[in-house]
Write a protein that holds these residues in place. Structure first.
Motif, mmCIF file in Angstrom:
data_model
loop_
_atom_site.group_PDB
_atom_site.id
_atom_site.type_symbol
_atom_site.label_atom_id
_atom_site.label_comp_id
_atom_site.label_asym_id
_atom_site.label_seq_id
_atom_site.Cartn_x
_atom_site.Cartn_y
_atom_site.Cartn_z
ATOM 1 N N TRP A 105 0.838 -1.205 0.000
ATOM 2 C CA TRP A 105 0.000 0.000 0.000
ATOM 3 C C TRP A 105 0.871 1.253 0.000
ATOM 4 O O TRP A 105 1.870 1.339 0.706
ATOM 5 C CB TRP A 105 -0.883 0.040 1.246
ATOM 6 N N MET A 106 0.458 2.211 -0.775
ATOM 7 C CA MET A 106 1.053 3.536 -0.684
ATOM 8 C C MET A 106 0.331 4.311 0.417
ATOM 9 O O MET A 106 -0.806 3.995 0.776
ATOM 10 C CB MET A 106 0.916 4.274 -2.017
ATOM 11 N N PRO A 107 0.974 5.320 1.002
ATOM 12 C CA PRO A 107 0.308 6.101 2.052
ATOM 13 C C PRO A 107 -1.023 6.690 1.559
ATOM 14 O O PRO A 107 -1.089 7.292 0.487
ATOM 15 C CB PRO A 107 1.329 7.214 2.366
ATOM 16 N N GLY A 108 -2.066 6.499 2.317
ATOM 17 C CA GLY A 108 -3.384 7.050 2.012
ATOM 18 C C GLY A 108 -4.278 6.152 1.183
ATOM 19 O O GLY A 108 -5.489 6.390 1.093
ATOM 20 N N GLN A 109 -3.737 5.091 0.565
ATOM 21 C CA GLN A 109 -4.557 4.243 -0.295
ATOM 22 C C GLN A 109 -5.573 3.415 0.508
ATOM 23 O O GLN A 109 -6.725 3.280 0.096
ATOM 24 C CB GLN A 109 -3.662 3.312 -1.113
ATOM 25 N N ARG A 110 -5.143 2.885 1.626
ATOM 26 C CA ARG A 110 -6.078 2.081 2.426
ATOM 27 C C ARG A 110 -7.199 2.954 2.963
ATOM 28 O O ARG A 110 -8.381 2.548 2.963
ATOM 29 C CB ARG A 110 -5.343 1.400 3.568
ATOM 30 N N ASP A 111 -6.878 4.148 3.421
ATOM 31 C CA ASP A 111 -7.917 5.052 3.920
ATOM 32 C C ASP A 111 -8.886 5.435 2.805
ATOM 33 O O ASP A 111 -10.105 5.556 3.040
ATOM 34 C CB ASP A 111 -7.275 6.315 4.506
ATOM 35 N N ALA A 112 -8.368 5.615 1.588
ATOM 36 C CA ALA A 112 -9.232 5.976 0.466
ATOM 37 C C ALA A 112 -10.213 4.851 0.163
ATOM 38 O O ALA A 112 -11.401 5.087 -0.088
ATOM 39 C CB ALA A 112 -8.400 6.299 -0.771
ATOM 40 N N ARG A 113 -9.745 3.613 0.208
ATOM 41 C CA ARG A 113 -10.650 2.486 -0.054
ATOM 42 C C ARG A 113 -11.634 2.280 1.098
ATOM 43 O O ARG A 113 -12.779 1.871 0.873
ATOM 44 C CB ARG A 113 -9.846 1.221 -0.305
ATOM 45 N N GLN A 114 -11.220 2.552 2.309
ATOM 46 C CA GLN A 114 -12.162 2.503 3.426
ATOM 47 C C GLN A 114 -13.249 3.560 3.243
ATOM 48 O O GLN A 114 -14.423 3.333 3.563
ATOM 49 C CB GLN A 114 -11.414 2.736 4.749
ATOM 50 N N GLY A 115 -12.855 4.725 2.703
ATOM 51 C CA GLY A 115 -13.842 5.754 2.420
ATOM 52 C C GLY A 115 -14.843 5.307 1.372
ATOM 53 O O GLY A 115 -16.045 5.613 1.464
#
Length: 416
Positions: A105-115
């Motif tokens: 994961w790149m930084p912020g990608q997991r949070d974006a998919r959680q969104g």
């Protein structure tokens, strides 16, 4: 004012309705206890079988969430490489290499998919409310079509009863020599006209009740029939929780989350490769072993990610335009409902005055007819005007409930 609208047998007619009509009436009056409007809406939703749509959206939400919670960004891969001198020298030299590729994961990608998962879940919740609101509109329409048909049926029964009574009165006076036989024929013709109107009203009521039953699975209209009126200040603007607006807003939220996801994934995922290597220089020599680790860092060229980001931006812009259009349409429906309710109230006032005058005139004509001061034609004209006034008053009263149901629907009020 609450009214119980339920089908009743009609005994005023001298003729028996056709067998097909009787069968339809029996089917429409299943003897089920009347329930609430919210219960009728719930029953109609079960009949429509729309709930699987909500379940499918929630399953998609769960799948996206599980992916975002994974330790790796994409599927891992196994790479195996083998080198040997068997074809040319055949001295027993070889090399085996095995690597497991792990996308990171790149930084912020997991949070974006959680969104994205959260937005999809929001769509499921708003779709549940939207489906119930849409079904409420269909149930309300079918309900009030049936109620108005029942109102016409009630007035037709009363008109036939009055015509039969007048026919009996005229028959007595003809027998007594006070009226000519042609007056009896006219009275009988008028009674037959009222009977035909009653039969037409019976068919119309049975038809609307059958539609309501097919929609909701219930044979009785809900009680109370008239809904609670909203506060006057609540009818001036749309509530923020209106199901139609909430659904459009959830679609906009999903487009926003997809845009953020596209921006976070403008670069490909780094790939961490772990594995080992086994080599031997010739037969009889010992094999050598080593552990390997590789890292693959994509450049993330803007020209490569631009189409995906632009597509997400376009989708967000379209959802924004849809939201604004939906709001305007909902506001227009609310304005129309307010105007209709105001018009229904004014029409009721006029109908009450017309009813009062028509029946006052009918009383005078009846007394004059009984005293022989006027003829049967004048009496029948007065009866017809009074009948029309009574029909109009009954329908205008029912229109108050229909107008109230329309404004509640426009406001997004859905009985539970």
């Amino acid at each position: 004012m609450d009214k119980k609208i339920a089908f009743q047998p009609h005994l005023a007619s001298r003729r028996r309705p056709p067998a097909s009509l009787l069968a339809l009436l029996v089917l429409a009056t299943g003897g089920v206890q009347a329930g609430s409007l919210g219960g009728a809406i719930s029953s109609a939703l079960e009949q429509a079988a729309q709930q699987p749509r909500v379940g499918a959206i929630r399953a998609e939400r769960d799948a996206v969430r599980r992916q975002a919670e994974s330790l790796i960004a994409e599927d891992p891969a196994l790479r195996v490489k083998h080198i040997s001198d068997r074809i040319d020298q055949d001295q027993g030299a070889y090399e085996w290499e095995a690597m497991v590729d792990l996308p990171l994961w790149m930084p912020g990608q997991r949070d974006a998919r959680q969104g994205v998962a959260t937005a999809i879940g929001g769509q499921a919740d708003t779709l549940t409310r939207l489906l119930r609101w849409e079904m409420a509109g269909r149930v309300r329409e079918a309900l009030w079509n049936t109620a108005l048909a029942q109102g016409r049926l009630t007035q037709a029964e009363q008109a036939l009863a009055s015509a039969r009574a007048l026919e009996a009165t005229v028959a007595k006076r003809v027998k007594a020599g006070e009226l000519a036989r042609v007056d009896l024929l006219v009275a009988r013709q008028d009674a037959l006209d009222r009977e035909a109107e009653l039969q037409a009203a019976q068919v119309e009521h049975a038809r609307t009740l059958a539609i309501y039953r097919q929609l909701t699975g219930e044979s009785e209209l809900p009680e109370p029939l008239f809904e609670s009126a909203p506060k006057p200040e609540a009818t001036t603007e749309l509530p923020a929780e209106h199901p139609l607006l909430s659904d459009a807003d959830s679609a906009l939220a999903l487009a926003r989350a997809e845009r953020a996801r596209a921006q976070s994934e403008r670069r490909g995922n780094p790939v961490l490769s772990l594995g080992g290597i086994r080599t031997r220089d010739a037969r009889g020599t010992d094999a050598q072993h080593a552990v390997q680790m590789e890292i693959n860092l994509p450049f993330g060229l803007a020209s490569q990610s631009a189409p995906k980001i632009a597509a997400a931006e376009r989708s967000y812009t379209e959802r924004m335009a849809d939201f604004q259009q939906t709001r305007r349409q909902a506001e227009q429906r609310l304005t129309e409902a307010r105007v209709n309710r105001s018009g229904a109230a004014e029409a009721l006032t006029v109908a009450e005055r017309r009813h009062s005058l028509a029946h006052e005139a009918l009383d005078l004509v009846r007394r004059a007819f009984d005293l022989g001061e006027t003829d049967l034609t004048t009496r029948l004209r007065a009866e017809e005007r009074a009948r029309q006034a009574s029909m109009d008053l009954e329908l205008r009263r029912l229109e108050q409930g229909r107008a109230l149901a329309e404004i509640n629907q426009a406001l997004g009020v859905v009985p539970e």
